[in-house]
Each structure stands twice: as structure tokens, then as C-alpha cells.
Write a protein that holds these residues in place. Sequence first.
Motif, PDB file in Angstrom:
ATOM      1  N   GLY A   1      11.872 -28.273  50.353  1.00 38.78           N
ATOM      2  CA  GLY A   1      12.347 -26.922  50.067  1.00 38.78           C
ATOM      3  C   GLY A   1      11.243 -25.883  49.896  1.00 38.78           C
ATOM      4  N   SER A   2      10.013 -26.231  50.233  1.00 37.89           N
ATOM      5  CA  SER A   2       8.886 -25.308  50.081  1.00 37.89           C
ATOM      6  C   SER A   2       8.901 -24.262  51.199  1.00 37.89           C
ATOM      7  N   SER A   3       9.105 -23.017  50.815  1.00 36.92           N
ATOM      8  CA  SER A   3       9.099 -21.952  51.826  1.00 36.92           C
ATOM      9  C   SER A   3       7.680 -21.737  52.367  1.00 36.92           C
ATOM     10  N   ALA A   4       6.672 -21.988  51.559  1.00 37.90           N
ATOM     11  CA  ALA A   4       5.283 -21.855  52.025  1.00 37.90           C
ATOM     12  C   ALA A   4       4.995 -22.880  53.127  1.00 37.90           C
ATOM     13  N   MET A   5       5.424 -24.139  52.916  1.00 40.87           N
ATOM     14  CA  MET A   5       5.194 -25.171  53.931  1.00 40.87           C
ATOM     15  C   MET A   5       6.007 -24.879  55.184  1.00 40.87           C
ATOM     16  N   GLU A   6       7.210 -24.355  54.995  1.00 46.30           N
ATOM     17  CA  GLU A   6       8.028 -23.977  56.145  1.00 46.30           C
ATOM     18  C   GLU A   6       7.344 -22.872  56.952  1.00 46.30           C
ATOM     19  N   THR A   7       6.702 -21.943  56.274  1.00 44.18           N
ATOM     20  CA  THR A   7       5.975 -20.858  56.942  1.00 44.18           C
ATOM     21  C   THR A   7       4.786 -21.405  57.720  1.00 44.18           C
ATOM     22  N   VAL A   8       4.050 -22.326  57.101  1.00 44.97           N
ATOM     23  CA  VAL A   8       2.898 -22.931  57.782  1.00 44.97           C
ATOM     24  C   VAL A   8       3.371 -23.719  59.004  1.00 44.97           C
ATOM     25  N   HIS A   9       4.461 -24.462  58.839  1.00 45.06           N
ATOM     26  CA  HIS A   9       5.040 -25.223  59.950  1.00 45.06           C
ATOM     27  C   HIS A   9       5.403 -24.285  61.109  1.00 45.06           C
ATOM     28  N   GLY A  10       6.040 -23.180  60.773  1.00 50.76           N
ATOM     29  CA  GLY A  10       6.412 -22.196  61.801  1.00 50.76           C
ATOM     30  C   GLY A  10       5.189 -21.568  62.461  1.00 50.76           C
ATOM     31  N   ALA A  11       4.133 -21.346  61.675  1.00 51.33           N
ATOM     32  CA  ALA A  11       2.913 -20.772  62.243  1.00 51.33           C
ATOM     33  C   ALA A  11       2.275 -21.745  63.237  1.00 51.33           C
ATOM     34  N   PHE A  12       2.235 -23.032  62.874  1.00 53.45           N
ATOM     35  CA  PHE A  12       1.701 -24.028  63.819  1.00 53.45           C
ATOM     36  C   PHE A  12       2.556 -24.087  65.081  1.00 53.45           C
ATOM     37  N   ALA A  13       3.876 -24.045  64.922  1.00 56.41           N
ATOM     38  CA  ALA A  13       4.770 -24.077  66.078  1.00 56.41           C
ATOM     39  C   ALA A  13       4.546 -22.855  66.970  1.00 56.41           C
ATOM     40  N   GLY A  14       4.367 -21.698  66.361  1.00 56.98           N
ATOM     41  CA  GLY A  14       4.062 -20.494  67.137  1.00 56.98           C
ATOM     42  C   GLY A  14       2.717 -20.608  67.850  1.00 56.98           C
ATOM     43  N   LEU A  15       1.749 -21.230  67.187  1.00 53.64           N
ATOM     44  CA  LEU A  15       0.434 -21.438  67.801  1.00 53.64           C
ATOM     45  C   LEU A  15       0.553 -22.317  69.040  1.00 53.64           C
TER      46      LEU A  15
END
Length: 179
Positions: free
Chosen positions: A124-138
Motif C-alpha cells: 500500500g505504499s504510494s511512494a513505492m507505487e510512484t517509483v514503480h511507475g517511474a521505472f515503467a515509464g523509463l
Amino acid sequence: MTDKIPVWDGFVRLFHWSLVALIAGGWLTADGPKIWHEWLGHATAALIAARVVWGLVGPRHARFTDFVRGPRVVRAYLRDLWHGRERRSLGHNPAGGAMIVALLLAVAGTILTGWLQTTDAFWGSSAMETVHGAFAGLILLLAALHVAGVLVESLRHRENLVLSMLTGTKRALSDKDRP
């Protein structure tokens, strides 16, 4: 008729196109169904692990020692490319090698942060979800640069590199291709 020689072995070609399919599937299932998204992540992790092993023990052009170069060599290659004097490579050129490393790291980062979200520490970590999304965007950004590089090299050297990743063969190096 031009002589074609084997360059990309079956595993490298299967890895390449499987990774494309798994990443596309991951994007399509990002908003659900989550079980599919997670299983695609697991399959991608297994594929990346197999590629790392193959990069150590596989045939010549699959090995990291054949295409991973330092920053100076990559910059020199890009400078030569900019000035229209880059040498054609039978395997990956130095920029292509750097792109492979970047893509492997971006995919690994996406996998790791996705898995971390299933742990007690990051559930449920929104910070980890954001990092995950950033890697996916990369991954998408790097994939677009990769495709652009393939198109540029295909045009500059008059060789269909997409076709070579399907057939496994490339045109043999000629005297003008050699340093």
C-alpha cells in the motif's frame, strides 16, 4: 548477393521478442487484473535472470564482454555516429550495448519495486507505487530510444536490424567495416 552470417542465437532472439511481449502485457494489465500483472512480472524476472546467465555463458555476441563498453567508448561511438563515420558492428555497437544495460536495469528496477509492493514493508505504499511507475515509464522512454537507434543504424548501414533479430543473421563485415 550478400553473405549472411549467424549473429543472434535463438535464445537472444526469443528473449528479445518475449521481453517485448511481457512488457506490453505488463502495461496492458497495470490497472488490472492484478494477478495477471504480477504473473507477467514474475515471468519477466525469470527471463531477465536467464538473460544475465546467458550474457555470461552464451555464444560470442550474446556475452556482455562482447558489447558492454565503458562511457568513453560509448561517447566516442556516438560522436562518430553524429559525424557520420561510425563503424558498423556485427554484434551490438557500443551505444546498443549501453542501451541493453540501461533497459535491463530499468526492467529489473520495475520488477523489484513491483515485488516490494507485495511485501509487508511496502504494501500500500504510494511512494513505492510512484517509483514503480517511474521505472515503467523509463522502460518506455528507453524502448523508444532503442527503436530510434535501430532505425538510424538500419538506414545508415543499409541493413534491416529488425529482420536480423528475427532471422538471427546479418551481413558479414566487409573491409570498409573494419577499423
